[in-house]
Design a protein around this motif. Structure first.
Motif, PDB file in Angstrom:
ATOM      1  N   GLU A   1     -29.630 -30.151  11.604  1.00  0.00           N
ATOM      2  CA  GLU A   1     -31.302 -31.988  11.259  1.00  0.00           C
ATOM      3  C   GLU A   1     -31.979 -31.404  12.241  1.00  0.00           C
ATOM      4  O   GLU A   1     -31.153 -30.412  13.052  1.00  0.00           O
ATOM      5  N   GLN A   2     -32.200 -32.526  12.706  1.00  0.00           N
ATOM      6  CA  GLN A   2     -33.360 -33.052  13.547  1.00  0.00           C
ATOM      7  C   GLN A   2     -32.255 -32.942  15.068  1.00  0.00           C
ATOM      8  O   GLN A   2     -33.096 -32.260  15.806  1.00  0.00           O
ATOM      9  N   ASN A   3     -31.882 -33.990  14.839  1.00  0.00           N
ATOM     10  CA  ASN A   3     -30.314 -33.779  16.014  1.00  0.00           C
ATOM     11  C   ASN A   3     -30.791 -31.683  16.742  1.00  0.00           C
ATOM     12  O   ASN A   3     -30.471 -31.555  18.160  1.00  0.00           O
ATOM     13  N   VAL A   4     -29.916 -31.451  16.298  1.00  0.00           N
ATOM     14  CA  VAL A   4     -30.217 -30.231  16.390  1.00  0.00           C
ATOM     15  C   VAL A   4     -31.018 -29.163  16.475  1.00  0.00           C
ATOM     16  O   VAL A   4     -31.010 -28.571  17.675  1.00  0.00           O
ATOM     17  N   VAL A   5     -32.451 -29.410  15.847  1.00  0.00           N
ATOM     18  CA  VAL A   5     -33.258 -28.510  15.986  1.00  0.00           C
ATOM     19  C   VAL A   5     -33.831 -29.170  17.702  1.00  0.00           C
ATOM     20  O   VAL A   5     -34.690 -28.065  18.400  1.00  0.00           O
TER      21      VAL A   5
ATOM     22  N   GLU B   1     -38.254 -34.134   9.415  1.00  0.00           N
ATOM     23  CA  GLU B   1     -38.139 -35.436  10.661  1.00  0.00           C
ATOM     24  C   GLU B   1     -37.534 -33.414  11.504  1.00  0.00           C
ATOM     25  O   GLU B   1     -38.104 -33.361  12.316  1.00  0.00           O
ATOM     26  N   ALA B   2     -36.253 -32.749  11.198  1.00  0.00           N
ATOM     27  CA  ALA B   2     -36.508 -31.582  11.788  1.00  0.00           C
ATOM     28  C   ALA B   2     -38.139 -31.035  11.846  1.00  0.00           C
ATOM     29  O   ALA B   2     -37.834 -29.852  12.882  1.00  0.00           O
ATOM     30  N   LEU B   3     -38.679 -30.847  11.334  1.00  0.00           N
ATOM     31  CA  LEU B   3     -39.640 -29.744  11.169  1.00  0.00           C
ATOM     32  C   LEU B   3     -40.763 -30.361  12.733  1.00  0.00           C
ATOM     33  O   LEU B   3     -40.995 -29.852  12.805  1.00  0.00           O
ATOM     34  N   LYS B   4     -40.503 -31.499  12.407  1.00  0.00           N
ATOM     35  CA  LYS B   4     -41.409 -32.770  13.668  1.00  0.00           C
ATOM     36  C   LYS B   4     -41.120 -31.927  15.406  1.00  0.00           C
ATOM     37  O   LYS B   4     -41.751 -32.026  16.433  1.00  0.00           O
ATOM     38  N   GLU B   5     -39.993 -32.050  15.436  1.00  0.00           N
ATOM     39  CA  GLU B   5     -38.984 -31.325  16.383  1.00  0.00           C
ATOM     40  C   GLU B   5     -39.653 -30.000  16.541  1.00  0.00           C
ATOM     41  O   GLU B   5     -40.055 -30.036  18.151  1.00  0.00           O
ATOM     42  N   LEU B   6     -39.884 -28.849  15.780  1.00  0.00           N
ATOM     43  CA  LEU B   6     -40.035 -27.597  15.899  1.00  0.00           C
ATOM     44  C   LEU B   6     -41.638 -28.375  16.207  1.00  0.00           C
ATOM     45  O   LEU B   6     -41.574 -26.635  16.987  1.00  0.00           O
ATOM     46  N   SER B   7     -41.962 -28.430  16.036  1.00  0.00           N
ATOM     47  CA  SER B   7     -43.586 -28.235  16.239  1.00  0.00           C
ATOM     48  C   SER B   7     -43.796 -28.944  18.046  1.00  0.00           C
ATOM     49  O   SER B   7     -44.827 -28.640  18.449  1.00  0.00           O
ATOM     50  N   LYS B   8     -42.889 -29.197  18.079  1.00  0.00           N
ATOM     51  CA  LYS B   8     -43.194 -29.811  20.101  1.00  0.00           C
ATOM     52  C   LYS B   8     -42.371 -28.070  20.727  1.00  0.00           C
ATOM     53  O   LYS B   8     -42.280 -28.916  22.153  1.00  0.00           O
TER      54      LYS B   8
ATOM     55  N   LYS C   1     -47.157 -23.511   3.842  1.00  0.00           N
ATOM     56  CA  LYS C   1     -48.401 -24.021   4.758  1.00  0.00           C
ATOM     57  C   LYS C   1     -48.167 -25.042   5.179  1.00  0.00           C
ATOM     58  O   LYS C   1     -48.743 -25.622   6.428  1.00  0.00           O
ATOM     59  N   ALA C   2     -46.607 -25.887   5.670  1.00  0.00           N
ATOM     60  CA  ALA C   2     -46.436 -27.080   6.589  1.00  0.00           C
ATOM     61  C   ALA C   2     -46.508 -26.421   7.914  1.00  0.00           C
ATOM     62  O   ALA C   2     -46.721 -27.094   8.972  1.00  0.00           O
TER      63      ALA C   2
ATOM     64  N   LEU D   1     -32.244 -20.314  12.468  1.00  0.00           N
ATOM     65  CA  LEU D   1     -32.127 -20.790  12.793  1.00  0.00           C
ATOM     66  C   LEU D   1     -31.537 -22.047  11.234  1.00  0.00           C
ATOM     67  O   LEU D   1     -30.875 -22.986  11.415  1.00  0.00           O
ATOM     68  N   HIS D   2     -31.891 -21.209  10.354  1.00  0.00           N
ATOM     69  CA  HIS D   2     -30.966 -22.075   9.157  1.00  0.00           C
ATOM     70  C   HIS D   2     -31.547 -23.424   9.650  1.00  0.00           C
ATOM     71  O   HIS D   2     -30.824 -24.053   8.959  1.00  0.00           O
ATOM     72  N   ILE D   3     -32.739 -24.342   9.831  1.00  0.00           N
ATOM     73  CA  ILE D   3     -33.036 -25.407   9.188  1.00  0.00           C
ATOM     74  C   ILE D   3     -32.781 -26.613   7.556  1.00  0.00           C
ATOM     75  O   ILE D   3     -32.960 -25.764   7.399  1.00  0.00           O
ATOM     76  N   GLY D   4     -31.693 -27.098   7.685  1.00  0.00           N
ATOM     77  CA  GLY D   4     -31.225 -27.403   6.161  1.00  0.00           C
ATOM     78  C   GLY D   4     -29.123 -27.402   6.108  1.00  0.00           C
ATOM     79  O   GLY D   4     -29.150 -27.196   7.232  1.00  0.00           O
TER      80      GLY D   4
END
Length: 375
Positions: free
Chosen positions: A161-165, A196-203, A228-229, A154-157
């Motif tokens: 970003e958040q909207n894509v994730v 913010e993108a990680l918050k989406e991934l957690s869903k 850890k995150a 996925l290469h978040i970064g």
């Protein structure tokens, strides 16, 4: 190793730009002013590549600026490929004595049109939503069917970003799979820059859980903090280990995950399949998550691996880069029967690395329906 990669890439792109100018632009464009414009264009494009690597690994920049910087890599690759085609066709014209000048003019015009179309196609395909690839492999020893989703690379970064994730999470959750696999290169920047993108991934939701293994790019950005995150989000990180997955109270399969091969290059978090298989239940099918397809070379028949799920290759991402990828990896994309008892599936990648482009390798989310072999 992390700091060396950008410098190697920058040097390679310098050679590519020199090739493009001296073996493509200069022979094709004779008037001085247009040639000078193209020369400055290449200089600006190369500066864009320098900016990309600075933004990717060292500095922060706006998404708009980062988009154009990353696009510079795609422009360079496209022009290099077209220049190689140009040279081949130009050599063929040596044997054409009649109408040689006319054919050379046609070749020049065609090359310009082809380069523009090639670049435009890559940007359009790169912006498409990931394709849902449905596949139903049959698995030995599997007692009941189950469904799974695979997300890889996925290469978040950068531009992911958040909207894509969010969109990818929504696509994945809509498939209502029993289990979700994240097969590496999911995050490609410092954790602090993608909260913010990680918050989406957690869903991401699946009744049997969400499981993750490292890819090579996670090692570039503080892998300890990253792992850890992810754990704090409720994502199960497999670190050279096996766990037994249950469904409806019954044992379903062994799920094995190993660190990426890149760990051996830096001497940390190295893959160890023997350690991972130490708690394997031989009466169950075994699924192995390994980021790079070439890890399959380390599997022995007696290991009892039924299915390997990998990514890393991006399916080549921009044709014809796939031919270089296959020099390093034994499998490029899709499902393969590696041996009598072992299959491997290579995901084309759900995001992209570098330029926001794909050609003949659309991004994918894989939706599996695993079936008992005798069912």
């Amino acid at each position: 190793m992390k700091n060396l990669f950008p410098f190697i890439a920058i040097f390679v792109f310098l050679l590519a730009h020199l090739w493009i100018y001296f073996l493509f632009f200069k022979p094709m464009v004779k008037p001085k002013i247009p040639l000078k414009i193209l020369k400055y264009f290449l200089i600006i494009n190369y500066c864009g590549i320098l900016g990309y690597f600075l933004g990717r690994y060292y500095l922060s920049m706006s998404p708009v600026l980062y988009f154009f910087m990353s696009l510079s890599i795609g422009v360079a690759f496209v022009l290099f490929v077209v220049s190689v085609v140009y040279q081949v066709l130009n050599l063929m014209l040596v044997f054409s004595h009649q109408k040689r000048h006319f054919l050379k003019q046609v070749l020049n015009v065609f090359s310009g049109i082809f380069a523009s179309g090639y670049l435009g196609w890559g940007i359009i395909e790169g912006k498409l939503k990931p394709e849902i690839t449905k596949i139903s492999p049959k698995i030995e020893k599997l007692k009941m069917p189950f469904s799974a989703v695979q997300i890889s690379d996925l290469h978040i970064g950068g531009l992911i970003e958040q909207n894509v994730v969010r969109g990818i999470v929504e696509q994945s959750n809509a498939l209502k799979a029993d289990i979700i696999f994240l097969t590496g290169d999911i995050i490609d920047t410092k954790i602090s820059e993608v909260s913010e993108a990680l918050k989406e991934l957690s869903k991401l939701k699946a009744p049997l859980g969400v499981y993750y293994i490292t890819g090579n790019h996670e090692y570039f950005h503080g892998i300890g903090e990253l792992l850890k995150a992810l754990k704090s989000l409720g994502i199960r990180v497999l670190e050279n280990e096996n766990i037994i997955i249950y469904k409806n109270g019954e044992k379903l399969f062994n799920l094995v995950g190993v660190y990426d091969l890149f760990g051996r290059k830096i001497g940390a978090l190295e893959p160890n399949l023997k350690e991972a298989l130490s708690t394997q239940d031989k009466n169950l099918p075994t699924f192995l998550l390994a980021h790079q397809p070439k890890f399959i070379k380390e599997i022995k028949e007696e290991d009892g691996i039924s299915m390997v799920l990998s990514g890393h290759t991006h399916g080549g991402q921009i044709f014809p880069f796939r031919f270089l990828v296959t020099l390093d990896q034994p499998y490029l994309q899709g499902l393969y029967q590696h041996s009598k008892n072992t299959q491997i599936y290579v995901n084309r990648g759900t995001g992209y690395w570098g330029p926001p482009m794909r050609i003949l390798a659309r991004a994918e989310i894989t939706h599996f329906n695993f079936l008992p072999k005798d069912g």
